[in-house]
Design a protein around this motif. Sequence first.
Motif, PDB file in Angstrom:
ATOM      1  N   ILE A  70      -7.460  -0.206  -7.839  1.00 57.33           N
ATOM      2  CA  ILE A  70      -8.234   0.805  -8.566  1.00 57.33           C
ATOM      3  C   ILE A  70      -7.481   2.133  -8.590  1.00 57.33           C
ATOM      4  O   ILE A  70      -6.680   2.407  -7.695  1.00 57.33           O
ATOM      5  CB  ILE A  70      -9.633   1.017  -7.956  1.00 57.33           C
ATOM      6  N   ALA A  71      -7.760   2.914  -9.614  1.00 57.37           N
ATOM      7  CA  ALA A  71      -7.117   4.228  -9.745  1.00 57.37           C
ATOM      8  C   ALA A  71      -8.129   5.242 -10.275  1.00 57.37           C
ATOM      9  O   ALA A  71      -9.144   4.890 -10.871  1.00 57.37           O
ATOM     10  CB  ALA A  71      -5.926   4.143 -10.682  1.00 57.37           C
ATOM     11  N   VAL A 129      -5.642   3.600   1.781  1.00 53.94           N
ATOM     12  CA  VAL A 129      -5.680   2.244   2.346  1.00 53.94           C
ATOM     13  C   VAL A 129      -6.807   2.139   3.368  1.00 53.94           C
ATOM     14  O   VAL A 129      -7.245   3.137   3.936  1.00 53.94           O
ATOM     15  CB  VAL A 129      -4.338   1.857   3.023  1.00 53.94           C
ATOM     16  N   LEU A 130      -7.231   0.917   3.597  1.00 48.01           N
ATOM     17  CA  LEU A 130      -8.180   0.621   4.663  1.00 48.01           C
ATOM     18  C   LEU A 130      -7.398   0.410   5.953  1.00 48.01           C
ATOM     19  O   LEU A 130      -6.178   0.208   5.914  1.00 48.01           O
ATOM     20  CB  LEU A 130      -8.978  -0.640   4.304  1.00 48.01           C
ATOM     21  N   VAL A 135     -10.934   7.610  -4.161  1.00 47.55           N
ATOM     22  CA  VAL A 135     -10.130   7.340  -5.358  1.00 47.55           C
ATOM     23  C   VAL A 135     -10.779   7.980  -6.584  1.00 47.55           C
ATOM     24  O   VAL A 135     -10.096   8.566  -7.418  1.00 47.55           O
ATOM     25  CB  VAL A 135      -9.906   5.820  -5.553  1.00 47.55           C
ATOM     26  N   ALA A 136     -12.098   7.914  -6.663  1.00 44.76           N
ATOM     27  CA  ALA A 136     -12.811   8.486  -7.813  1.00 44.76           C
ATOM     28  C   ALA A 136     -12.679  10.002  -7.891  1.00 44.76           C
ATOM     29  O   ALA A 136     -12.733  10.575  -8.983  1.00 44.76           O
ATOM     30  CB  ALA A 136     -14.292   8.098  -7.751  1.00 44.76           C
ATOM     31  N   ALA A 187      -5.023   9.176  -7.705  1.00 43.52           N
ATOM     32  CA  ALA A 187      -5.267   8.258  -6.581  1.00 43.52           C
ATOM     33  C   ALA A 187      -5.132   6.793  -6.966  1.00 43.52           C
ATOM     34  O   ALA A 187      -5.408   6.395  -8.096  1.00 43.52           O
ATOM     35  CB  ALA A 187      -6.651   8.508  -5.999  1.00 43.52           C
ATOM     36  N   LEU A 188      -4.712   6.003  -5.964  1.00 41.89           N
ATOM     37  CA  LEU A 188      -4.597   4.556  -6.092  1.00 41.89           C
ATOM     38  C   LEU A 188      -5.117   3.927  -4.809  1.00 41.89           C
ATOM     39  O   LEU A 188      -4.824   4.409  -3.712  1.00 41.89           O
ATOM     40  CB  LEU A 188      -3.128   4.155  -6.308  1.00 41.89           C
ATOM     41  N   GLY A 189      -5.890   2.873  -4.945  1.00 45.71           N
ATOM     42  CA  GLY A 189      -6.432   2.164  -3.793  1.00 45.71           C
ATOM     43  C   GLY A 189      -6.821   0.757  -4.200  1.00 45.71           C
ATOM     44  O   GLY A 189      -6.384   0.255  -5.237  1.00 45.71           O
ATOM     45  N   TYR A 190      -7.664   0.138  -3.407  1.00 53.43           N
ATOM     46  CA  TYR A 190      -8.094  -1.234  -3.666  1.00 53.43           C
ATOM     47  C   TYR A 190      -9.439  -1.462  -3.005  1.00 53.43           C
ATOM     48  O   TYR A 190      -9.811  -0.772  -2.049  1.00 53.43           O
ATOM     49  CB  TYR A 190      -7.070  -2.236  -3.124  1.00 53.43           C
ATOM     50  N   LEU A 191     -10.187  -2.407  -3.518  1.00 50.34           N
ATOM     51  CA  LEU A 191     -11.459  -2.816  -2.930  1.00 50.34           C
ATOM     52  C   LEU A 191     -11.919  -4.110  -3.570  1.00 50.34           C
ATOM     53  O   LEU A 191     -11.332  -4.570  -4.538  1.00 50.34           O
ATOM     54  CB  LEU A 191     -12.519  -1.717  -3.065  1.00 50.34           C
ATOM     55  N   GLU A 192     -12.951  -4.685  -3.000  1.00 54.07           N
ATOM     56  CA  GLU A 192     -13.508  -5.900  -3.589  1.00 54.07           C
ATOM     57  C   GLU A 192     -14.255  -5.525  -4.860  1.00 54.07           C
ATOM     58  O   GLU A 192     -14.884  -4.471  -4.941  1.00 54.07           O
ATOM     59  CB  GLU A 192     -14.451  -6.591  -2.605  1.00 54.07           C
TER      60      GLU A 192
END
Length: 136
Positions: free
Chosen positions: A23-24, A59-60, A111-112, A117-122
């Motif tokens: 996600i970004a 990151v988590l 991220v929002a 921003a760049l990240g990740y999630l389910e």
Amino acid sequence: MLTLVLGLLPLSATALERQVVLIAHPNVANTSLTRDTTRAIFAMRQRSWPDGQAVRVFVLPNDHPVHARFAKERLTVYPHQLQLAWDRMVFSGTGQAPSQVNTQSEMLERVATTPGALGYLEREYLDERVQVITMD
């Protein structure tokens, strides 16, 4: 036969919701990245988006199951390999580690609200405040 097919549908929907997505922030111009570029960004070797905007990586924690799945499935590296790369840069003074968040909800929020921003999630945690980045 129909019962078998119908029995598989909830599993498929659940599997889709649990898929880890990149996600970004909505102001990021890129809608897709190659695996190599994504890996370079998360290893903190590439510090800007292809259009020149600075990247803020989130990151988590290393022991979070979603972090492990993201590293292995999407980046094809182990979480400890990322940590080693970050530690090397921090200790040598050539870079910094990404910003760590504790939960997927916090990942979404950060991220929002962070330009570049760049990240990740389910996938189940997604909402309209972020954009999904596809990986080529």
